[in-house]
Design an enzyme around this catalytic site. Structure first.
Site, short mmCIF file in Angstrom:
data_model
loop_
_atom_site.label_atom_id
_atom_site.label_comp_id
_atom_site.label_asym_id
_atom_site.label_seq_id
_atom_site.Cartn_x
_atom_site.Cartn_y
_atom_site.Cartn_z
N ARG A 115 0.82 -1.22 0.00
CA ARG A 115 0.00 0.00 0.00
C ARG A 115 0.85 1.26 0.00
O ARG A 115 0.35 2.36 0.22
CB ARG A 115 -0.92 0.02 1.20
CG ARG A 115 -0.18 -0.14 2.50
CD ARG A 115 -1.07 0.23 3.62
NE ARG A 115 -0.57 -0.29 4.87
CZ ARG A 115 -1.20 -0.15 6.01
NH1 ARG A 115 -2.34 0.49 6.03
NH2 ARG A 115 -0.70 -0.63 7.11
N ARG A 212 14.84 -1.68 2.12
CA ARG A 212 14.86 -2.41 3.39
C ARG A 212 15.76 -3.63 3.28
O ARG A 212 16.12 -4.04 2.17
CB ARG A 212 13.43 -2.89 3.70
CG ARG A 212 12.43 -1.76 3.78
CD ARG A 212 11.17 -2.10 2.96
NE ARG A 212 10.32 -0.92 2.81
CZ ARG A 212 9.43 -0.54 3.70
NH1 ARG A 212 9.22 -1.28 4.75
NH2 ARG A 212 8.73 0.55 3.53
N ASP A 282 11.58 -6.72 6.90
CA ASP A 282 11.03 -5.82 5.87
C ASP A 282 10.79 -4.43 6.44
O ASP A 282 10.44 -3.52 5.69
CB ASP A 282 9.73 -6.40 5.30
CG ASP A 282 8.72 -6.75 6.39
OD1 ASP A 282 9.07 -7.57 7.26
OD2 ASP A 282 7.61 -6.21 6.37
P1 AMP Z 1 3.55 -3.98 7.84
O1 AMP Z 1 3.19 -4.94 8.92
O2 AMP Z 1 2.72 -2.71 7.83
O3 AMP Z 1 5.01 -3.71 7.72
O4 AMP Z 1 3.11 -4.69 6.49
C1 AMP Z 1 3.57 -5.94 6.07
C2 AMP Z 1 3.19 -6.14 4.64
O5 AMP Z 1 1.78 -6.08 4.48
C3 AMP Z 1 3.76 -5.12 3.69
O6 AMP Z 1 4.07 -5.78 2.50
C4 AMP Z 1 2.64 -4.15 3.52
O7 AMP Z 1 2.72 -3.43 2.31
C5 AMP Z 1 1.43 -5.08 3.53
N1 AMP Z 1 0.19 -4.41 3.95
C6 AMP Z 1 -0.13 -3.99 5.20
N2 AMP Z 1 -1.34 -3.41 5.20
C7 AMP Z 1 -1.81 -3.45 3.92
C8 AMP Z 1 -2.99 -3.00 3.27
N3 AMP Z 1 -3.98 -2.38 3.93
N4 AMP Z 1 -3.09 -3.20 1.95
C9 AMP Z 1 -2.12 -3.81 1.27
N5 AMP Z 1 -0.99 -4.26 1.82
C10 AMP Z 1 -0.83 -4.09 3.12
MG MG Z 2 6.25 -2.72 6.70
#
Ligand code: AMP
Ligand code: MG
Length: 547
Positions: A115, A212, A282
């Site tokens: 996103r 990252r 990540d």
């Molecule tokens: P995060 O835990 O926020 O670091 O996210 C982990 C992964 O999930 C990353 O690849 C983000 O881009 C994806 N992600 C988290 N929330 C969303 C969302 N609402 N829509 C699409 N991808 C998401």
């Molecule tokens: Mg993330």
């Protein structure tokens, strides 16, 4: 060119962009914006999905000055359309980066910007080289089953904390704007099956690079040697030119430098009481910047086992006290990803060990400053330091207030506290400035007060033996012990107001957090202990990953 100077900032919608990242690196051959595994590429071109009614809610004048971008003239100005993903500035070629990662200790495969959409880098002027990225701007090939959107509460938290961390002197990605989209986003905040619509928002964040550890890991995991090398060469040449042209030795030097920067970043986190909450690989920046503000939190009562992330409540892998070890674990994963390029386990191992040495050096230096001491090398010093953290953890003690008030603790007996009045009075005088740090100040009247006073005697003895000018000592301490941090409940109050359409509490908080080490008359309430009502309220103490 006049338009590129600080005094004549540019309209974002007219600012020329480019993208060295996209130009240099292998691109996804498929041009289809649907969730899928992407092979042999560093990114996928993708356009933001327009939103219904974007409105500018908050703006960082300070970052805007660094980037040479003018504050939008209206809440729906052309620049706001760019910040919402409804319009592109010249030269923007938006993309989502491909990366993988280890999440909670396990390889998770392809993740990528699900996103976040990078708009490119500012092409010229004072902000040249800064990459702008929209978070919450719609689906990408990496969105998996999610919607590519973000809610106001998590976006406001990212906006606020990025800028607060910068004010605190902690390496971080930055945030330029917070835009509401005018569209609801469905979220199950408590993961209890009750999804409800929440206001959607988009943060525009900025950094010299959003690469990252996971960007490297995905190529290594899939044996994509060519794209791994190209990514490493790009990052080396662009962000670590001091190590010379690509070579095994240069990659190893880069790795060592990443270890060093990560050590500095985590030492700062420990200094200010920041808990990232999701230190997956990540979410680790190759530039050693704090990145991806999600269920992060600030220590109020000092507790090394505390994590704000409800998803991690059972294992506490990412709790405050584990952060240095987790950073090392993550660096080991990065080292593994670079092994085929460096081809020398020993030099990578040395780079990894450099993290430990650097973290100890940096953290110890910061701790000395926090205590107002020049050095600590005497016998018994380590035990005395251990006792500090044991005392802090024994009863609920606000970490920020405790350290800040330490500069006010009298060292020598003052005129009112002569030897004749006895030890009792001196003990009371030393404890007095610290009372504010205790959630139940009555503990100071008993055993705990005696224990803390004993520790303070040790501090006084050490500080007096170092004969530093008291004013200078307090100055050093106050420059590393913040008075204001974005306490979880303060962010939540700003969210509650913003949700009702009132950005004033957010603006006030942001303004105060620009100068977190300075006393700001009238803002004392922002430096106070967390009120009791906030102890267990959602968003004020614990947070889910729902964002
Ligand atoms: P995060 O835990 O926020 O670091 O996210 C982990 C992964 O999930 C990353 O690849 C983000 O881009 C994806 N992600 C988290 N929330 C969303 C969302 N609402 N829509 C699409 N991808 C998401
Ligand atoms: Mg993330």
């Amino acid at each position: 060119m006049e338009r590129e100077t600080r005094s004549h900032p540019n309209e974002l919608s007219e600012l020329p962009f480019c993208s060295a990242f996209a130009a240099a690196l292998p691109c996804d051959p498929l041009d289809r914006n649907e969730s899928r595994a992407v092979a042999q590429a560093c990114y996928s071109p993708v356009l933001p999905t327009p939103v219904a009614a974007p409105r500018l809610l908050a703006w960082s004048d300070e970052l805007a000055a660094t980037l040479g971008i003018a504050r939008p003239g209206a809440v729906d100005a052309p620049a706001v359309q760019v910040l919402a993903g409804n319009r592109l500035a010249p030269g923007m070629r938006p993309f989502a980066a491909r990366y993988g990662g280890h999440q909670f200790g396990h390889w998770a495969g392809q993740l990528g910007d699900g996103r976040a959409i990078s708009l490119g880098e500012i092409g010229s002027g004072v902000g040249a080289g800064w990459e702008l990225q929209l978070k919450g701007a719609g689906r990408t090939p990496y969105s998996r089953h999610a919607d590519g959107r973000a809610v106001l509460r998590s976006s406001l938290r990212e906006f606020l904390c990025s800028e607060a961390m910068h004010g605190l002197g902690v390496p971080t990605t930055r945030a330029l704007s917070l835009v509401t989209t005018g569209e609801p986003v469905l979220r199950d905040m408590f993961y209890d099956g009750n999804a409800r619509p929440e206001p959607g928002a988009i943060v525009c964040r900025a950094a010299p690079s959003f690469v990252r550890f996971g960007n490297f890991e995905i190529h290594a995991a899939l044996g994509e040697d060519d794209s791994l090398r190209r990514l490493a060469d790009f990052v080396l040449e662009r962000h670590f030119p001091e190590f010379g042209p690509p070579s095994p030795a240069a990659y190893a030097a880069m790795y060592r430098e990443v270890s060093e920067r990560t050590a500095l970043m985590v030492a700062h986190w420990m200094r200010v009481g920041f808990v990232h909450g999701v230190m997956n690989t990540d979410n680790m920046s190759i530039l050693g910047l704090t990145i991806d503000y999600g269920p992060y939190g600030w220590l109020e009562g000092y507790d090394p086992g505390w994590t704000p992330n409800t998803t991690d409540a059972a294992g506490r892998r990412y709790c405050y006290g584990n952060q240095p070890q987790i950073a090392a674990w993550n660096l080991a994963r990065l080292g593994g990803a670079l092994l085929s390029l460096v081809d020398d386990r020993d030099s990578l191992q040395q780079g990894l060990e450099h993290f430990g040495t650097e973290f100890e050096r940096r953290y110890r230096g910061m701790l000395l400053q926090k205590l107002g001491l020049e050095a600590l090398s005497g016998e018994g010093d380590d035990a005395w330091l251990d006792e500090l953290f044991a005392v802090l953890g024994a009863v609920e003690t606000d970490m920020t207030i405790f350290f800040r008030r330490l500069a006010q603790v009298p060292l020598a007996p003052g005129p009112r506290v002569g030897a004749s009045s006895g030890d009792d009075e001196l003990r009371r005088a030393r404890l007095a400035p610290l009372v504010e740090a205790f959630y139940d100040p009555r503990v100071l009247e008993g055993e705990h007060g005696l224990r803390l006073a004993h520790w303070l005697e040790g501090l006084a003895a050490r500080a007096l033996s170092q004969a530093r000018d008291p004013l200078r000592r307090a100055g050093v301490m106050n420059a590393v012990n913040p008075l204001y941090v974005p306490r979880n409940y303060l962010a939540q109050q700003a969210i509650d107001a913003a949700t009702e359409g009132d950005p004033a509490p957010l603006e006030r908080l942001l303004a105060v957090l620009r100068r977190p080490y300075e006393e700001q008359p009238g803002q004392e309430s922002l430096a106070a202990r967390r009120p009791e009502w906030a102890r267990n309220r959602a968003g004020c103490s614990a947070l889910s990953c729902s964002s």
